[in-house]
Design an enzyme around this catalytic site. Sequence first.
Site, PDB file in Angstrom:
ATOM      1  N   HIS C 142       0.854  -1.196   0.000  1.00 15.81           N
ATOM      2  CA  HIS C 142       0.000   0.000   0.000  1.00 15.81           C
ATOM      3  C   HIS C 142       0.891   1.247   0.000  1.00 15.81           C
ATOM      4  O   HIS C 142       1.044   1.905  -1.017  1.00 15.81           O
ATOM      5  CB  HIS C 142      -0.940  -0.047   1.211  1.00 15.81           C
ATOM      6  CG  HIS C 142      -1.820   1.152   1.300  1.00 15.81           C
ATOM      7  ND1 HIS C 142      -2.026   1.841   2.484  1.00 15.81           N
ATOM      8  CD2 HIS C 142      -2.576   1.794   0.374  1.00 15.81           C
ATOM      9  CE1 HIS C 142      -2.856   2.863   2.255  1.00 15.81           C
ATOM     10  NE2 HIS C 142      -3.196   2.854   0.990  1.00 15.81           N
ATOM     11  N   CYS C 166      -0.585   0.191   9.685  1.00 18.67           N
ATOM     12  CA  CYS C 166      -0.767   1.568   9.202  1.00 18.67           C
ATOM     13  C   CYS C 166      -2.187   1.813   8.714  1.00 18.67           C
ATOM     14  O   CYS C 166      -2.818   2.785   9.118  1.00 18.67           O
ATOM     15  CB  CYS C 166       0.235   1.863   8.090  1.00 18.67           C
ATOM     16  SG  CYS C 166       1.921   1.972   8.692  1.00 18.67           S
ATOM     17  N   HIS C 167      -2.685   0.945   7.829  1.00 14.58           N
ATOM     18  CA  HIS C 167      -4.023   1.170   7.278  1.00 14.58           C
ATOM     19  C   HIS C 167      -4.854  -0.101   7.254  1.00 14.58           C
ATOM     20  O   HIS C 167      -5.877  -0.158   6.588  1.00 14.58           O
ATOM     21  CB  HIS C 167      -3.940   1.767   5.866  1.00 14.58           C
ATOM     22  CG  HIS C 167      -3.081   3.002   5.805  1.00 14.58           C
ATOM     23  ND1 HIS C 167      -1.775   2.964   5.406  1.00 14.58           N
ATOM     24  CD2 HIS C 167      -3.345   4.289   6.153  1.00 14.58           C
ATOM     25  CE1 HIS C 167      -1.253   4.182   5.486  1.00 14.58           C
ATOM     26  NE2 HIS C 167      -2.180   5.003   5.944  1.00 14.58           N
ATOM     27  N   GLY C 168      -4.374  -1.148   7.938  1.00  9.69           N
ATOM     28  CA  GLY C 168      -5.210  -2.327   8.144  1.00  9.69           C
ATOM     29  C   GLY C 168      -5.179  -3.373   7.064  1.00  9.69           C
ATOM     30  O   GLY C 168      -6.061  -4.222   7.001  1.00  9.69           O
ATOM     31  N   SER C 169      -4.183  -3.370   6.154  1.00  7.92           N
ATOM     32  CA  SER C 169      -4.118  -4.441   5.145  1.00  7.92           C
ATOM     33  C   SER C 169      -3.828  -5.771   5.823  1.00  7.92           C
ATOM     34  O   SER C 169      -3.037  -5.837   6.770  1.00  7.92           O
ATOM     35  CB  SER C 169      -3.030  -4.132   4.128  1.00  7.92           C
ATOM     36  OG  SER C 169      -3.366  -2.991   3.385  1.00  7.92           O
TER      37      SER C 169
END
Lengths: 431, 279, 202
Positions: C142, C166-169
């Site tokens: 990402h 960081c952003h939930g991947s």
Amino acid sequence: MTHTSSYEPSTGIEKWLDQRLPVPRLMYDQFLAFPTPRNLNYWWTFGGILTFMLVSQIATGVVLAMNYVATPSMAFDSVEHIMRDVNWGWLLRYTHAFGASMFFLAAYIHTFRGLYYGSYKAPREVLWILGVLILFLMIATAFMGYSLVWGQMSFWAVTVITNLFSSLDAVIPGLGTRLVQWIWGGFAVGGPTLTRLYSLHYFFPFVIAGIVVLHIWALHIPGNNNPTGIDVKSARDTVPFHPYYTIKDGFALALFALFFATFVFYAPNLLGHPDNYIPANPLQTPQHIVPEWYFLPFYAILRAIPSKLFGVAALLGAIIVLFFVPWLDTSRVRSTSYRPIYKWFFWAYVVTCVMLGYLGSQPPEGIYLVLGRIFTAYYFLFFLVVMPVVGWIEKPKALPGSITESVLGPEEAPPATPQPAPRRRTPEPVL
Amino acid sequence: MTTLPLHGIAGAAGLALALAVPLGSALAADETPPAVEAANHEPSIESQSWSFTGPFGVYDNAQLQRGFLVYKTICANCHSMRLLSYRNLGESGGPEFSPEEVNAIANEVQVTDGPNDKGEMFQRPARPSDPFHSPFANDAAARVANRGALPPDLSVMAKARPGGPDYIHALLTGYRPAPAGFQLAPGMQYNVAFPGHQVAMPPPLFDGAVKYTDGTKPTVDNYARDVAAYLMWAAEPKLEERHKLGARVIIYLIAFAVIMFLAKRTIWARLHGKAAHTA
Amino acid sequence: MADTTHVTPAQIPLPDEDDSSRRDVIMIAAGGFAAVGLGLGLWPLLDQMNPDASALSQATTEVDLSHVEAGQAITVMWRGKPIFIRYRTPKEIDEAKAFPVDDLPDPIARNANLPDDAPATDANRAGKDRENWLVMIGICTHLGCIPKGQAIGDPKGDYGGWFCPCHGSQYDSAGRIRKGPAPQNMAIPPYAFTSDTKVKIG
């Protein structure tokens, strides 16, 4: 600069900018339309060449700085890394290193031109002083740059030249030693010395650039001098800088670049010293410490004086005396072309500078030392005795009536009076 | 009527001469720094002919490969070349060993790597990306092994001595018995090329010391010549690229200068309309 | 030097605008040559910022895996990037194999050792003939954070693989993206096993 400007913005953007920050107008007035004497010879192309060299050194220097490391353990290796691994690193390094020599060559020619044609005389005294200041900053910048390689010559040149300041101990005990330790940042040349040399070497060229702006400004108030040394009397004596001198400067620059490229590509180490390919060793001094060629005349003067303190004084004096030239020369005419007696002394001065350069590369003993002293004596006599005395007693040759007359001959030149009813474009309000 | 700018012509001619003489000799000598005489006993350094001198100079790949062999077999026992990596041996403009040969050369050498997960340093075969292995861990170790003398690193040696490759060849072939009356210090060797004529390095080369496979005679003179050429490449690996680009740049600049001259003349001829002009 | 006829440039009236706008062929040639020269001269100044020869020379790293046990993972550095090496359990391998490739958000293997269009089957992600080893560049595709999942106590996400904080991947046990904003599976670097317990990366 207060005067009429012929600039007429044509596009919408030009008009918009002209009302807010008239940089295009400034560029047009000063570098396109600028009235320049029509009789300038090729010695006048070196100002443009010097501008190009300053840009070239800054451009190559900034990208070299991206790859160089200023610590004693890594400096030499980082330069070799640039030469071997960085894309085009060898080209950037050789251009920058040899470029310093080309920069000084052009600066010396430019300076000698000014001396010969009396370009330092009123009303151009400040122009001349700014030029000497630029030369002084160039000397400092080049000295610092050479030290960054951290080879044997780099290291020992810094040690020797900074040690000169210890001569002040003879004036005030302890002052010199304290000063030298302050310069070094330690008790010997080392890491702190290197990092501050790096910082200042990066900084000074921008100071030089600022003073160059002032230098050109100071030139553009009275306008250029010319080979006859007499003033511009009318528009007929001039041509617009563009296209006449842009193209002539461009041609001269092409020749200069050709000369430059021949060395960079085929003899890049010619003016260097092999000892600087030996990594710096604080425990071993090279047999002969020699500066780069452009410092050799000053080096000869320094070593000609037996006393350390007065040697340093002579070294500095050799440059400082230049600041006073506008007042030392008492001649009523500018150009040496019309000064039959002074001419010989001038060329003797040129020979002196070249000879001092050669002598600076030799060990200061025997015949080399004797000649070094003789030429040093003449160096100072030229400024302090010849300039005031010869200018006063000499009878110059008759000057031409005007610049145009010197170009076209007397029978074709119009009377040297300003034209009546000068045409002016829309006058701008005085700023 | 224009006055001839005599002083200008004289000045330009003088300047051209002053610059042409060193330029001419520089182009003739090209890369090698000029040899200077020692303060006493002039060292005897003869100019050799090299494939890489002059503006069209190139390296001889076979010679560089032989020179590397001499370095590896003899010199590398005492002299480091830490600014070179094994991959340089395969790059264009140099010995140009094949990738397989470069791998083989690198793998022969054990280098220290680490620390590993246990915190220990360990030995492994070198890779092309590794710098040349140094024979000694540091200068002090080198001195101990050489009776106090430090064998210098050879990476830029061909540029670090006046005479360059000529000097290196002269040094390696310059060992002689000391002349009568010459005070040779204990442990030193007499050499006609070394400044001061006393060198701590014992003669490293002898006939047959290195096995040449391409038919070149295995003599001291050939070894000296080949290793000097190799050291020149090591100091200036970009020489061929520099010469090639230089030819193009100079041709471009000559063309540019001619065009600028014609343009300048065209512009200045406009003043003919008003009256004769000066250049 | 009082020169009463001295005229400064400021006082000079301008010449006729006669010839300044003439465009000769030679002028165009001169301008063209100068522009080309300037461009060519500018190129080295820009290209020197590209990775240099020492960076480009394939730096390789050899890793000793003899002390890595099933279910464990280690992280090593290669070209400045973290490399996740996980010794997968049979359960993790079966879970990865069970999911249909076509349902993956990114069905391409992203394996430098295989063709660019190879599908993201577990076999194409794991080591060749060594399906219990997964060697992967541990950078979330990402925006470049380093996902959690290497250490025993780390969150592994819903798919037993890795979780990017960081952003939930969320990545599965074959390092393939299953949920979240990351567009691609984590990349597999060029590597080869030189023995059962040693792998050479790069």
